[in-house]
Design a protein around this motif. Structure first.
Motif, PDB file in Angstrom:
ATOM      1  N   PRO A 121      29.464  40.018  49.089  1.00  0.00           N
ATOM      2  CA  PRO A 121      29.824  41.438  49.164  1.00  0.00           C
ATOM      3  C   PRO A 121      28.630  42.262  49.647  1.00  0.00           C
ATOM      4  O   PRO A 121      27.484  41.977  49.312  1.00  0.00           O
ATOM      5  N   ARG A 122      28.907  43.265  50.426  1.00  0.00           N
ATOM      6  CA  ARG A 122      27.846  44.095  51.001  1.00  0.00           C
ATOM      7  C   ARG A 122      27.455  45.208  50.037  1.00  0.00           C
ATOM      8  O   ARG A 122      28.294  45.972  49.584  1.00  0.00           O
ATOM      9  N   TRP A 177      32.137  35.752  55.123  1.00  0.00           N
ATOM     10  CA  TRP A 177      30.736  35.842  54.725  1.00  0.00           C
ATOM     11  C   TRP A 177      30.085  34.480  54.625  1.00  0.00           C
ATOM     12  O   TRP A 177      28.970  34.355  54.180  1.00  0.00           O
ATOM     13  N   ARG A 236      22.702  38.944  49.598  1.00  0.00           N
ATOM     14  CA  ARG A 236      22.418  40.181  50.339  1.00  0.00           C
ATOM     15  C   ARG A 236      21.356  39.943  51.398  1.00  0.00           C
ATOM     16  O   ARG A 236      21.464  40.399  52.529  1.00  0.00           O
ATOM     17  N   TYR A 255      26.830  48.118  44.602  1.00  0.00           N
ATOM     18  CA  TYR A 255      27.952  47.495  45.286  1.00  0.00           C
ATOM     19  C   TYR A 255      29.222  48.290  45.006  1.00  0.00           C
ATOM     20  O   TYR A 255      29.655  48.365  43.852  1.00  0.00           O
ATOM     21  N   PRO A 256      29.822  48.883  46.048  1.00  0.00           N
ATOM     22  CA  PRO A 256      31.067  49.616  45.839  1.00  0.00           C
ATOM     23  C   PRO A 256      32.156  48.645  45.367  1.00  0.00           C
ATOM     24  O   PRO A 256      32.290  47.545  45.911  1.00  0.00           O
ATOM     25  N   GLU A 257      32.900  49.039  44.359  1.00  0.00           N
ATOM     26  CA  GLU A 257      33.948  48.178  43.834  1.00  0.00           C
ATOM     27  C   GLU A 257      34.961  47.816  44.925  1.00  0.00           C
ATOM     28  O   GLU A 257      35.453  46.688  44.963  1.00  0.00           O
ATOM     29  N   ALA A 258      35.226  48.744  45.839  1.00  0.00           N
ATOM     30  CA  ALA A 258      36.155  48.463  46.937  1.00  0.00           C
ATOM     31  C   ALA A 258      35.646  47.311  47.798  1.00  0.00           C
ATOM     32  O   ALA A 258      36.430  46.492  48.290  1.00  0.00           O
ATOM     33  N   GLU A 259      34.329  47.209  47.978  1.00  0.00           N
ATOM     34  CA  GLU A 259      33.755  46.114  48.756  1.00  0.00           C
ATOM     35  C   GLU A 259      33.926  44.784  48.027  1.00  0.00           C
ATOM     36  O   GLU A 259      34.197  43.759  48.643  1.00  0.00           O
ATOM     37  N   TYR A 271      30.531  52.173  41.558  1.00  0.00           N
ATOM     38  CA  TYR A 271      29.503  51.290  42.080  1.00  0.00           C
ATOM     39  C   TYR A 271      28.996  50.395  40.959  1.00  0.00           C
ATOM     40  O   TYR A 271      28.832  50.833  39.832  1.00  0.00           O
ATOM     41  N   ARG A 281      37.451  43.699  48.534  1.00  0.00           N
ATOM     42  CA  ARG A 281      37.631  43.198  49.903  1.00  0.00           C
ATOM     43  C   ARG A 281      37.077  41.781  50.022  1.00  0.00           C
ATOM     44  O   ARG A 281      37.700  40.901  50.617  1.00  0.00           O
ATOM     45  N   TYR A 282      35.917  41.547  49.444  1.00  0.00           N
ATOM     46  CA  TYR A 282      35.288  40.228  49.440  1.00  0.00           C
ATOM     47  C   TYR A 282      36.184  39.210  48.731  1.00  0.00           C
ATOM     48  O   TYR A 282      36.430  38.118  49.229  1.00  0.00           O
TER      49      TYR A 282
END
Length: 65
Positions: free
Chosen positions: A31-32, A61, A25, A42-46, A4, A49-50
């Motif tokens: 990014p969510r 977005w 936000r 913020y999760p790195e995976a998000e 994160y 994805r962004y």
């Protein structure tokens, strides 16, 4: 284990101000983040994805050119 990032780290990653990340936000763009206690992380995976959405030209977005 998921990694994160803080608002400051996200701002640095995208070379923008922390206030811009907070604004994204607030308006539901970018990014969510997830609220954990009093912090927004913020999760790195998000973030990945962004970035993929932007690279593909998807305006998921509202920030893609």
């Amino acid at each position: 284990m998921a990694r994160y990032l803080t608002t400051a780290e996200v701002a640095e990653r995208y070379r923008t101000a922390e206030s811009t990340v907070r604004y994204w936000r607030q308006i539901g763009k970018g990014p969510r983040g997830v609220k954990i206690g009093k912090r927004v992380l913020y999760p790195e995976a998000e973030l990945l994805r962004y970035e993929a959405a932007l690279a593909e030209g998807r305006d998921e977005w509202g920030l893609a050119a």
